[in-house]
Structure formats: C-alpha cells, structure tokens
Design a protein around this motif. Sequence first.
Motif: not given
Length: 337
Positions: A102-108, A140-154, A206-209
């Motif tokens: 992800a840090e190297a730019g991997a896509p969602e 799984l890598l996600l790149r959501p366009n949401v504020p930090l506060l909404q992380t629990p939703q994911l 976000v990295v979803v393990g």
Amino acid sequence: MGIEAPTLLSLLEEKQGDFVSGEEISQKLNVSRTAIWKQIRKLEAQGYTIEAVNRLGYRILERPSRISPVELSLKLKTHTFGRNVHVHEVVASTQDVLRDLAEAGAPEGTLVVAEQQNRGRGRMGRSWVSPPGKGIWMSLLLRPNVPLLQTPQLTLLAAVALNRAIERVTGLDIGIKWPNDLLIDGRKISGILLESATEDERIRYVVVGMGISVNLEETDYPEEVAAKAVSLRMASGRVLDRIELIAEILKEFEELYSVFNASGFEPIRLLWEARSINLNKPTALMTAGGRIEGIPRGISETGALIVETPDGGMQTVYSAEINPWEPAAGQDGQQKA
C-alpha cells in the motif's frame, strides 16, 4: 543418517493411498523408526493427513491444497477486488506484507494471501492460529474516501460480507459477535482486523485482515483455544474449496463496498443488526475506561455499539471485549418506564 521429508513423501506417494510398512520405509531409506515418526510429524505440520496403523504402517489420507493465483483469477466475479493478488507460502503476517504494498502505491482491491502465517494477529493484540494449507489467511486493501471517524463502519461491513459469503457457500448458520467475530454455536470461526493509515484526519488506506478457519481439525488447535474455536470443516462435516470461498467473499465484499460508497452506512447497519448475536441481550463490556453492563440496542451512525444501561441511560461504546451478563434479580433485560 537422517532423512528428508520429500524422500519419505515420495515413498508414500508411490503407494497411492495404500499402506507402507515402517519396516519397508526403514529398509529403503536406511533410517530408524524414530526418524520415520519425526518426519511423519513434519509432513503433518505441512498439512498432510497421514494414517498410522499397527502392523500396516503409514498412508496418506489427505494432501494439502494450495491456493493458485491462476485458479483464483478464473473463479473471481469481481471488477477490482482480488484482481491484483500476491500469494505467499509463508509470511509473518499478511497485514505487514500488504501495508508495504500500500505504501508503494498498490491499487484498491489488492489482495495478499498466505498458506501460513508465523505471527498472524487479531484484535487487541491476540495471536491467530494459522496452520499451513487449511485456512484462509488474507488481507485486502481499501482506499475509501471517508473521514477517519467512519473507520468502524468498514469493520462492520467486513463482518457482514464474510457472514453472507460463508453462509452462502456452506449453508451454515453464522452469527456476528460485536464488532466482527463470526461464530457458529458460540465458537469462533473467523476474525477480522482493520488497520488504517491516516493523514489530516482522512484515511489514506485500510488493510482488512481476514482469518478464516476453513479445513482445520480439532488437533490443529492449541488446548487453550480448542473449546472456543471451530472450523467450517468441523461444523459442516466436509472439506471446503478455499479458492471458491475466497472468490465468493471478494464478490460479496465488493458488492457491499459499492453499496456503502453509493448509499452510505445505513444499508450495512441494517444487515449487521440482522445478524448480531448480541443485540437485546444482557451484556458486559470491558472497555479501556472500565466495565459497562447493559443491553445493546443497536449500532450508531458511526458504527459504535449503543448500550442501554440499568439506569435507563444510553451509552456509546467504540471498543470493548464483550461477554454475556446476568442481571441482578428483578432485571430481565427490559428497562422499565
């Protein structure tokens, strides 16, 4: 003189399921019975199921399956999830591997899968049992366009996706323990861990393990967790195709993620609440601030748990260890007006 597992393996494979006596193995490989047994144990640790019978010897009952990127790509029904996949034999943790990508730019939608993890981890710093060839250990890598506060939703979205996909493939009745553990008859079959990178109060990725106990047997579990865990194989009575299951999970995840991006959290919240095993039941929650007792009534707009306390108040809980609670005499879990 010692022996190598592949040499012993080739001898067992030659018999195509028939027994090979210990004496025959000892003579052909010029090793002791003790050396044979040690190598049998090594093969079992690699995912082979080997039967040992007095006077008959040893035979292979089951060979470990392998997750093939090519086979997975053929079964995928997604647009992006899993289309960029990295499959490893052994890693410390798929989370760490995917974070570097992800840090190297991997896509969602980038997926990392491992046959075995040496240091797989779950929520609250717990380790995760992940023997080779028997489970699904992936991130799984996600790149959501949401504020930090909404992380629990994911986190809740991930739980619903796994729940629906696994039920569809197995036919098993699976419930969700808040926030994202999947259980069958009170025993855990899956865990989910989300780790995010942020910048200026926004989520970079976000990295979803996801760890799913697919074809584990009772002997694969350490004694301290055996009573609390179960595999899909143990619950269903059959060996499951891990590649098929991965493909179904990614399909469901991508579809729900699209709903989330288009319509917000409300559809996900309703799906999660319908599958919860904690709502409207007396519950004790161990939080960083102490113990909370009450009745979970639902999920907030941010994905937190809303708990009705014995005094009739409502408390919002974002993170806690959750367990059943026995109310005092006169409390039946329904608050009085």
